[in-house]
Scaffold this motif. Structure first.
Motif, PDB file in Angstrom:
ATOM      1  N   HIS A 117       0.824  -1.223   0.000  1.00 42.04           N
ATOM      2  CA  HIS A 117       0.000   0.000   0.000  1.00 42.04           C
ATOM      3  C   HIS A 117       0.858   1.274   0.000  1.00 42.04           C
ATOM      4  CE1 HIS A 117      -3.666   2.273   1.003  1.00 42.04           C
ATOM      5  NE2 HIS A 117      -2.896   2.986   1.810  1.00 42.04           N
ATOM      6  N   HIS A 121       1.168   4.285  -2.832  1.00 44.08           N
ATOM      7  CA  HIS A 121       0.945   5.735  -2.683  1.00 44.08           C
ATOM      8  C   HIS A 121       2.024   6.510  -3.461  1.00 44.08           C
ATOM      9  CE1 HIS A 121      -2.467   6.618  -0.156  1.00 44.08           C
ATOM     10  NE2 HIS A 121      -2.109   5.755   0.780  1.00 44.08           N
ATOM     11  N   SER A 147      -0.051   9.730   5.682  1.00 42.20           N
ATOM     12  CA  SER A 147      -1.436   9.241   5.635  1.00 42.20           C
ATOM     13  C   SER A 147      -1.959   9.087   7.053  1.00 42.20           C
ATOM     14  CB  SER A 147      -1.475   7.907   4.885  1.00 42.20           C
ATOM     15  OG  SER A 147      -0.878   6.915   5.678  1.00 42.20           O
ATOM     16  N   ASP A 314      -6.898   6.939  -0.195  1.00 42.54           N
ATOM     17  CA  ASP A 314      -6.805   5.574  -0.712  1.00 42.54           C
ATOM     18  C   ASP A 314      -7.636   5.381  -1.982  1.00 42.54           C
ATOM     19  OD1 ASP A 314      -5.096   5.076   1.282  1.00 42.54           O
ATOM     20  OD2 ASP A 314      -6.521   4.033   2.574  1.00 42.54           O
TER      21      ASP A 314
HETATM   22 ZN    ZN Z   1      -3.271   5.045   2.299  1.00 38.85          ZN
END
Ligand code: ZN
Ligand code: KG4
Length: 346
Positions: A117, A121, A147, A314
């Protein structure tokens, strides 16, 4: 690393690490669709409730994937590979995306590709939109990824060669925004509310102590506590303090978080002598952070990469582009692959 002329690669990307269910279809590095179903249920609880998140993912995932395929005008059997977020994130949530991706891959006999993840980003900067010619970063560059769960500075040498040179030792910057918002009685997630209210406030109205931490690491837990005590003490003197000073409180808190982030980012540029700088993650939607980084173009000659708003929080577009680069490397996963909740790099 780019496909043969005439051979288009279609990748379906799936993101389910927290409370957003998202699916995207990409043709090579060009985004065709990016569908996101948000889960409003968590607002009521003031934070993400993991069990409710995974149940909502189960309800949302099939309609979201159908919508992504429809919007892209693509049939399932045209997809070359499916990529999914393996972690970090909430295990129950990740399991929904992981299981769906495995079934999709098995059913269509196409490669299964796991994506980290946080790497995704960063790689969101390489998404191209049909007809758009915006510049993408060239290697090496620095990326501040901020984040709700992570705050780190990465030295990005290649698509999947990322060295983390600074990270938070406690809370993430997004958590600092969300917790400050909660103290002020604002809804969850509070970052966007603080951003909006700060626009009419004075960023120098209130001052908070800066964390004392060496190197390129961050710390935000002390700020949360000092903000809580500051507001509590003022409320004792004046019960209307928060309402009367809402815009100034938001502007001062936002400025303080952005200053902490910028101090280390500038330090990282001095240390590495790399002046190509990107920001990524949900907090990179913050207008003050975007402005502070962009200002360095003129004042320090940085080349700055600020993501489009839709690729800050996200989304599956970043999972699809990461899947595309892995597909070109034939970097596929086996069916025993399991999600991970914590970053594999810390
Ligand atoms: Zn994220
Ligand atoms: O990347 P993301 O969607 O999810 C995680 O991977 O954590 O980031 C969510 C975080 C939340 O803490 C949210 O408050 C913050 O990003 N955020 C913002 C803004 N938009 C989202 N923080 C400050 N200003 C914003 N405009």
């Amino acid at each position: 690393m780019f496909p043969m002329a005439g051979k288009d690669i279609f990748i379906l990307g799936i993101e389910s690490s927290c409370d957003d269910t998202s699916a995207a279809v990409i043709r090579n590095d060009q985004l065709l669709s990016n569908i996101i179903a948000n889960q409003d249920v968590h607002t009521y609880y003031g934070g993400v409730v993991p069990e409710l998140a995974s149940r909502s993912h189960q309800q949302n995932i099939i309609p979201v994937i159908h919508a992504a395929l429809d919007k892209a005008n693509i049939k399932k059997n045209q997809i070359h590979a499916v990529s999914f977020t393996r972690g970090p994130g909430l295990l129950g949530s990740l399991l929904v995306g992981t299981s769906f991706a495995k079934a999709f891959s098995l059913g269509l006999s196409i490669p299964l590709i796991e994506v980290d993840h946080l790497e995704a980003h960063v790689l969101a900067h390489f998404i191209r939109e049909p007809g758009s010619s915006s510049a993408v970063p060239s290697f090496p560059f620095l990326c501040l990824t901020v984040s709700g769960g992570h705050t780190q500075i990465g030295l990005i040498r290649d698509y999947f060669d990322m060295e983390i040179i600074g990270r938070t030792i406690d809370d993430a910057a997004g958590e600092a925004f969300d917790k400050a918002a909660k103290i002020l009685g604002l809804p969850y997630p509070g970052g966007p509310y603080i951003d909006r209210l700060a626009k009419t406030g004075n960023p120098s109205a209130f001052r908070f102590p800066k964390p004392r931490i060496s190197g390129l690491d961050f710390s935000f837990s002390g700020l949360k506590t000092s903000f809580l005590y500051f507001v509590r003490d003022r409320l004792k003197e004046n019960p209307g303090f928060v309402e009367e000073n809402m815009a100034d409180l938001c502007a001062s808190m936002q400025q303080h978080i952005v200053d902490i982030l910028m101090d280390n980012l500038m330090k990282a540029v001095r240390q590495t002598k790399i002046t190509d700088v990107a920001i990524a993650g949900g907090v990179s939607a913050n207008s003050s952070l975007r402005q502070a980084v962009t200002d360095q173009t003129l004042t320090r000659g940085w080349q700055v990469f600020v993501p489009k708003f839709e690729y800050t929080t996200d989304n599956a577009a970043m999972i699809a582009i990461s899947g595309y680069f892995k597909y070109l490397n034939h970097d596929y996963s086996g069916y025993t692959v399991a999600p991970y909740s914590r970053s594999l790099r810390s």
